[in-house]
Design an enzyme around this catalytic site. Structure first.
Site, short mmCIF file in Angstrom:
data_model
loop_
_atom_site.label_atom_id
_atom_site.label_comp_id
_atom_site.label_asym_id
_atom_site.label_seq_id
_atom_site.Cartn_x
_atom_site.Cartn_y
_atom_site.Cartn_z
N ASP A 49 32.12 45.10 32.46
CA ASP A 49 31.48 44.40 33.20
C ASP A 49 30.94 43.02 32.62
O ASP A 49 29.96 42.35 32.90
CB ASP A 49 30.55 44.99 34.32
CG ASP A 49 30.17 44.12 35.58
OD1 ASP A 49 30.91 43.21 35.88
OD2 ASP A 49 28.99 44.16 36.05
N CYS B 29 28.24 48.76 52.75
CA CYS B 29 29.80 48.84 52.85
C CYS B 29 30.23 49.89 52.08
O CYS B 29 31.41 50.54 52.28
CB CYS B 29 30.40 47.49 52.54
SG CYS B 29 30.19 47.00 50.74
#
Length: 374
Positions: free
Chosen positions: A136, A246
């Site tokens: 990342d 989510c």
């Protein structure tokens, strides 16, 4: 040669498991052109917000060989951070702050990268191949590569979904010049489910499989540096760092086990359900002390307190007024502006009274706008 490859992969998977990885797969060094096309469409729509690095190195993100022409294979790995507690449980506890599951323990960058480096070193020693590791922090499309490597598929929330680990995987990549037989790509199995789309507080999904970062609470609380859009603030609830909504409602999580999670990601007690009242009083040194070893430390005290003030404004808890009022005189303009908004939500009479005295003394345009309610 084929037997050698099979033996190598088996040994690699065993070594990866020793390093704490619960998922591993091999992707080719070249991605289908469609992956790059989707990225460019997302960027063209402005969905990356202020994340300008996504745009500046888009060509390198489009496929591994554009970042490193010598790459032949990409080893994708996943560490589980499946929570033992329900990430949605604090939604109605307005005096508490909600911190994303992944940020309640040690910084995943450090944990995953350390394990990747050890595994990559093992591979280089076994094969004499060159290796590079990424977590990342480089123009790497981890989620697209994870799908290509068979770890799962990109769900409608745009994150990787695993049949075994649900939506709770940290991803890491090892690029290598070794030629390793790729795994079969993951296949999408979201079907007609809309759970992740429907729960989003800020309606950040313009369509399935696509997130607009400009409306995403994770982006707003972590990446966004200035004042947060006034229209979005009431929708953020008590989220102060990231958002798991989510991810948490994904039906595939029923197969995920907290026992498979890396112990480094166990939540610190003081970060599992912190009190807004305590967080509002943090100065820079206290902030740094509290978040040592945490990814939260990277956003800095001012951005963090901005987030806490928005949660305070949404709490309806008038006992938070003293620390909120104190922050009206903070040295940081974004903190001052957020404190004004929180004060207005908690006590309109106090807001009007202080506005008469303080608005005229304010020299920063954006903060004056907050007193003016715009």
């Amino acid at each position: 040669m084929k037997r050698h490859k099979t033996n190598l992969v088996n040994a690699l998977k065993a070594q990866a498991a020793q390093e704490g990885f619960v998922a591993i797969g091999i992707a080719p060094g070249r991605l289908a052109p469609l992956a790059g096309a989707r990225l460019r469409e997302w960027l063209a729509d402005g969905c990356h917000g202020e994340m300008l690095w996504m745009e500046s190195r888009a060509d390198q993100r489009a496929s591994p060989e554009r970042l490193w022409p010598e790459v032949k294979s990409v080893i994708m790995l996943g560490m589980s951070y499946a929570p033992s507690a329900d990430p949605l449980a604090l939604a109605e506890q307005k005096d508490r702050a909600r911190i994303s599951v992944y940020a309640q323990g040690r910084d995943y960058h450090d944990v995953v990268k350390g394990a990747l480096k050890r595994l990559a070193g093992w591979l280089a020693h076994r094969t004499d191949a060159d290796v590079k590791v990424f977590v990342d922090t480089a123009p790497v499309m981890e989620k697209t590569l994870a799908e290509a490597a068979g770890l799962g598929w990109q769900g409608k929330h745009s994150n990787v979904v695993s049949r075994v680990h649900g939506s709770w995987l940290f991803l890491g990549a090892i690029y290598t010049t070794a030629e390793i037989e790729p795994d079969e790509a993951g296949k999408g199995n979201c079907g007609s489910c809309r759970a992740c789309q429907d729960i989003c507080p800020t309606d950040a999904f313009p369509e399935p499989y696509k997130v607009d970062a400009r409306r995403c609470i994770s982006y707003l609380t972590i990446e966004h540096k200035g004042p947060i859009d006034r229209k979005l603030r009431p929708l953020m609830g008590n989220h102060i760092y990231g958002c798991d909504d989510c991810l948490a409602v994904c039906p595939w999580n029923k197969f995920a086990s907290a026992a498979a999670a890396n112990k480094a990601f166990l939540p610190r007690a003081e970060l599992a359900a912190p009190r807004l009242a305590d967080l509002l009083t943090l100065d820079d040194s206290a902030f740094r002390a509290l978040f040592t070893g945490s990814p939260i430390k990277r956003i800095g005290r001012n951005r963090f307190v901005r987030n806490v003030l928005i949660a305070a404004g949404n709490s309806g808890d008038r006992s938070l007024l003293p620390p909120v009022i104190k922050l009206l005189e903070d040295t940081d303009e974004v903190v001052r502006g957020s404190a004004i908004w929180a004060l207005q939500q908690l006590s309109p009479p106090d807001f009007e009274a202080l506005k008469l005295r303080m608005a005229q003394q304010e020299h920063t345009h954006s903060v004056r706008d907050e007193w003016a309610g715009k």
